[in-house]
Design a protein around this motif. Sequence first.
Motif, PDB file in Angstrom:
ATOM      1  N   ASN A  66       5.609  -0.477   5.293  1.00  0.00           N
ATOM      2  CA  ASN A  66       7.028  -0.158   5.484  1.00  0.00           C
ATOM      3  C   ASN A  66       7.760  -1.153   6.381  1.00  0.00           C
ATOM      4  O   ASN A  66       8.949  -1.034   6.590  1.00  0.00           O
TER       5      ASN A  66
ATOM      6  N   GLY B  68      -8.248  -1.587   2.300  1.00  0.00           N
ATOM      7  CA  GLY B  68      -7.560  -0.314   2.449  1.00  0.00           C
ATOM      8  C   GLY B  68      -8.216   0.810   1.679  1.00  0.00           C
ATOM      9  O   GLY B  68      -8.045   1.968   2.001  1.00  0.00           O
TER      10      GLY B  68
ATOM     11  N   GLU C   1       0.345   5.501  -0.150  1.00  0.00           N
ATOM     12  CA  GLU C   1      -0.627   6.588  -0.072  1.00  0.00           C
ATOM     13  C   GLU C   1       0.078   7.863  -0.499  1.00  0.00           C
ATOM     14  O   GLU C   1       1.008   8.306   0.189  1.00  0.00           O
TER      15      GLU C   1
ATOM     16  N   ILE D 195       0.828  -1.211   0.000  1.00  0.00           N
ATOM     17  CA  ILE D 195       0.000   0.000   0.000  1.00  0.00           C
ATOM     18  C   ILE D 195       0.860   1.256   0.000  1.00  0.00           C
ATOM     19  O   ILE D 195       1.770   1.412   0.820  1.00  0.00           O
TER      20      ILE D 195
ATOM     21  N   PRO E 176       4.890   4.790   1.233  1.00  0.00           N
ATOM     22  CA  PRO E 176       4.500   3.414   1.510  1.00  0.00           C
ATOM     23  C   PRO E 176       3.970   3.253   2.930  1.00  0.00           C
ATOM     24  O   PRO E 176       4.654   3.587   3.899  1.00  0.00           O
ATOM     25  N   TRP E 177       2.744   2.788   3.027  1.00  0.00           N
ATOM     26  CA  TRP E 177       2.219   2.395   4.343  1.00  0.00           C
ATOM     27  C   TRP E 177       2.850   1.054   4.717  1.00  0.00           C
ATOM     28  O   TRP E 177       3.120   0.781   5.883  1.00  0.00           O
TER      29      TRP E 177
END
Lengths: 918, 300
Positions: free
Chosen positions: A819, A904, A812, A810, A816-817
């Motif tokens: 991580n 998400g 946003e 993911i 990077p969410w």
Amino acid sequence: MTLNGKPVELDVPESRYLSEVLRNDLGLTGTKVGCNEAECGICTVLVDGTPVSSCVYPAFKARGANVETIENLSNNGSLHPLQQAFLEHGAVQCGICTSGMIMTAKALIDDKGTSLTEDDISVALKDTYCRCTGYHSVVRAIMQASGHDVAPSPPQTRPASAAIGQARPNPNARAKIEGSARFTDDYDFPGTLYARTKRSGVPHARIRSIETSAASALPGVRAVLTHEDVPGHKRHGLVIDDWPVLCGDKVRYSGDAVAIVAADSDDIAAAAVDLIEVDYDELAVVGDAIQAARSDAPLVHEGRDDGNLLKHIKVDKGDIEAGFAEADVIVEQTYRTQATEHMFLEPECSIGVPAGYDPTEFGGVLDAAAVRGETAQHDKITIYVGSQIPYQDRSQTAAALGVEPDEVRVVATLMGGGFGGKEDITGQIHAALLAEKTGRPVKMLYSRRESLLVHPKRHATVIRIRTGAKKDGRLTAVQATLYGDAGAYASLSEKVLGRATTHAAGPYDVPNVKVDCFAMYTNNAPSGALRGFGVTQSCFAVESNMDTLAEKLELDAVEIRRINALDVGKTTSTGQVMRESVGLNECIDKVAADMRGNDFRWTWEEGSSRFAWGVAVAYKNTGLGGGAVDKAGAEVEAWADAGKATRAEVRISSAEMGQGLPGVLAACAAEELGIPIESVNVLLGDTDFCPDGGPTTASRQTFVSGNAVRLAAQQAAEKLAIDGDHVLVRYDYEAPETQPLGSGGDMHVAFSFCAQAALVEIDMNTGEVHVRKVVAAHDVGRAINPLTIQGQIEGGIVMCIGFALTEHYIQEDGKPWTNVMARYKIPSITHTPAITSHIVEHSASTGPYGAKGVGELPSIPTAPAITNAIYRATGVRVCSLPVDQDELLRAMREGSSTVELAWGDREPIPAIVPGGKR
Amino acid sequence: MTTASTNRWEHYYTPATVAEALEILRRYDGRARVVGGGTDLLVETRRGLHRPVEAMVDVTHIEGLDVITSDEDNIVIGCGVTHSRIVRDARILKYGMCLSESCGVIGGPQVRNVGTLAGNVAHALPAGDGTIGLLALGGEIEVASDDGIRWMPLQDSFKGPGKSFIDRYRQILTRLRFRPTAAGEGSAHHRVMRPQGLCLPIISVGVRLQIDDANTITDARISMGPVGPVPYLAEPAMEVLVGGPATNEQFVRAAEVALENVELRTSKYRASREYREQMVRTYLPVILNRAVERANGAAS
């Protein structure tokens, strides 16, 4: 502590973790580290008989304890029953998880003995990840080792010859199960410095200034380099050189490299990186491919005529308007697939060794006879790296250093998984630059966080697809528009999305096809190769529509595929007439027969669960194709000394990442030379010794390198027969010529085909989805090694279950969410279904012994097979991956027939206009 | 943003007595921190989520605190006891089933083999499974500090998400205890996860019920998380149950009352509010029924 039965006393800093003490202080590198966050389990060792993650286990916590590692298992060359069983069952592929897997299993067997059940294994290994095997062979091996009668069961194939068709372990498997196999981070050159990279951390910005003086001044720091220190070409890239070695003017994604540091220790390097100050002018961010295509979108790369459009790829066959006019039924839907991550369990590691490196200066030993490794002479700058394309690592590094390619040497070490994710440059150039600068070996090991942040992902796509058919089920037209998120740099986007495009009508005979694919630059992580290479994405759309079509036409889901399946004499969507080797119908028949078995029902209920079957088919090209020259050079050297058995060495720079290439190449050489497979040594990927085998991508190595070795060995056998006791043959093989997309000719040398059926259980209370069984049939041309093919198929299927159900990288607005590894779930052993795998062998006349590629194919159709089953069970069509149980439950409760959102996404995704473009 | 920092401590102590541990904490005066199994703490420290400390004080080697004991009134769990030991303990299986169930779903085996219930409680996550299980049982915790040793109800230790009233730089959670379930009592725990991303529960629920011969509920405890900043004791729902019959109808009502009194939130990468509510509606009655079965069964 007591280590492997012997008392050990150590004087080490109290801050160390057990894995560090084992690997660095004691040199026991059989224990591997995958994440440093207690997620992946590959670092498992036993402390007082109990499995623990050594990466987060403080060494001082183990004071006085009894610690056991993989090195304790084999005894004077005889293997522990677990090791033997892992070997026999092919439960070892890349080998990076193997020691953790075996140690976890050992504790279980020690505890349960013969009362062990498969459920016990599933509980015990829940958090010990394997990315290659799909766990199936692991379960079988552990059952056998615990005293159950579980023999290896490779799929049935045509009768074997002396060497071809023999199910046998990969030649490097033994070293992997013993813990002696060395991956890059296991090399320890005396005098090594440790390197880290300063990452941008912002997705899109202009660099105002880079301040490195504080970092340089930190004691123990040996070099800090920025873009100004790159002596040669400042950018790299496999297709287009748009990726800065070190960014100077602008950063385009959060993982961009801005500066690199080499220091006496990893901790110092890390601290130095934190001291580097970069001043940014942040720019508006391009967050996805649709946004990138808008006329007002910020530009990721300035000065291009096409703006953010990296490539518009087209397929045009027949008359699309006429095709739809002819159709009795038309189905149209938009599908979305997510970015995913390879999650090879070995993070990237490169070691640069400078020319003239003398280990004796650092207390090491120089061995004049050593060719590579810690004691060898290094007469040129050398990079040790687990790489899928050693020769392109070499050319790209040479360009950055400003030297000729043959002034750089790349030694390919074992790779702890690749899956397409180790094709692009990561730390190779950086390690080389720092080694040259400091005159010392430099190791650049990525943390899991850095690995997640930096390397290219699977393309997120939005696919609008329209499928038309006659009442009898015959397809008349397929039109598709794809938007692919290429990320910040080109990487292999053009190629990957090219495959998504050419395969967007499925393995069907469709008279009228029109596909437009837009590869868009964004400020996300670059997208590149990942097993399936774009076809995984388009197959999801194609096969979902096929089921919808079947329902509308009141046709059986198997039947509609059979009606349209490619076969000899039929034509692909790019106009290639199939002349041979199309086993799709046989695959469909085998899967259908197996699935239908006794008391077959498509769907049924049990308690709060609903079960259903879903089917899907796929095809995948073998080799680069599209007019690209696809070649490999191989050397075969053979010795037929009097009184001794003939032996041979194969040398080729192709990559082994666990798929079993050395076994395939050894079999090809052995077959031609008429010697046992064990008498063939395979040396892969030392660019000073091995000819270029080309990239390990596009399911091409068995075909291309296999042919090169086969033909070289054939000549070697002829020469040996005539004269002598020692021959050396080099053969440069070039695959049959292919034609570029749009020409209508043979775009590929061969295609592999498959059919899969998935039995899925849906918990109607929660929307949770479990895959209980997969029946598969794969047409591989000829199975050169059925055991390793079985591993490829089982592993590929489970990887695609991850794509369907668990995995989502993911980002946003370019951040990077995902991580840390804890935010990315790959399938664990608990996700592994029962798998029945059939091999179909429709020979490819130009393949070695009829073989064609299989590496990617199994991980293509599983996802739509699963979502087709979900539809059958619930009446809800999941159009967006991964399947979101929350959304699925909502749709079931509200009586909605589609799920458009993925996990998400809490806001609707903007629609796309078919055929629309910038 | 950085991917770099490693955040090391200088000293790692494994004291053998509580007094010794407290002495070290006193000496470091806030620069040392108590660690149990470290399966959360050390990972988070490495990620830079905690301020670096000079020393770690590992309390899992303290004599007498690495065991599960029982006296007339309580089952007592030392701070060195791992989740794996709790899951396997015959007494807890019999007299505190929901704790066994809740500790059994934490992490994977490697984490459960090292992580401790005391650490789980001190971490004070809104939905720490072990904590939810112990909360349902009516657990208490013992805290040792320079001021002496005192027992307190578990629910009084929660300060906020990931924040406990236990000062981990100066105090030690030494023991945990609960009253074993007796005849006519049963407990159960369940949680729902999602297969993607964050390894945290969507909803984790524990219950403890006491029923009399007339099938009337005489005592009830329901714990839930994550439904707010701290693990939640669903008192309104408990009140609905006590005095009423142990029927599914009552349990459905209890779930509704529980939902009326909490504000479940949509968390982007975990679950929507609606989904969470639905899970409470579905599973609270299911596990209340399971607790009733256990109360009626031989094994409490």
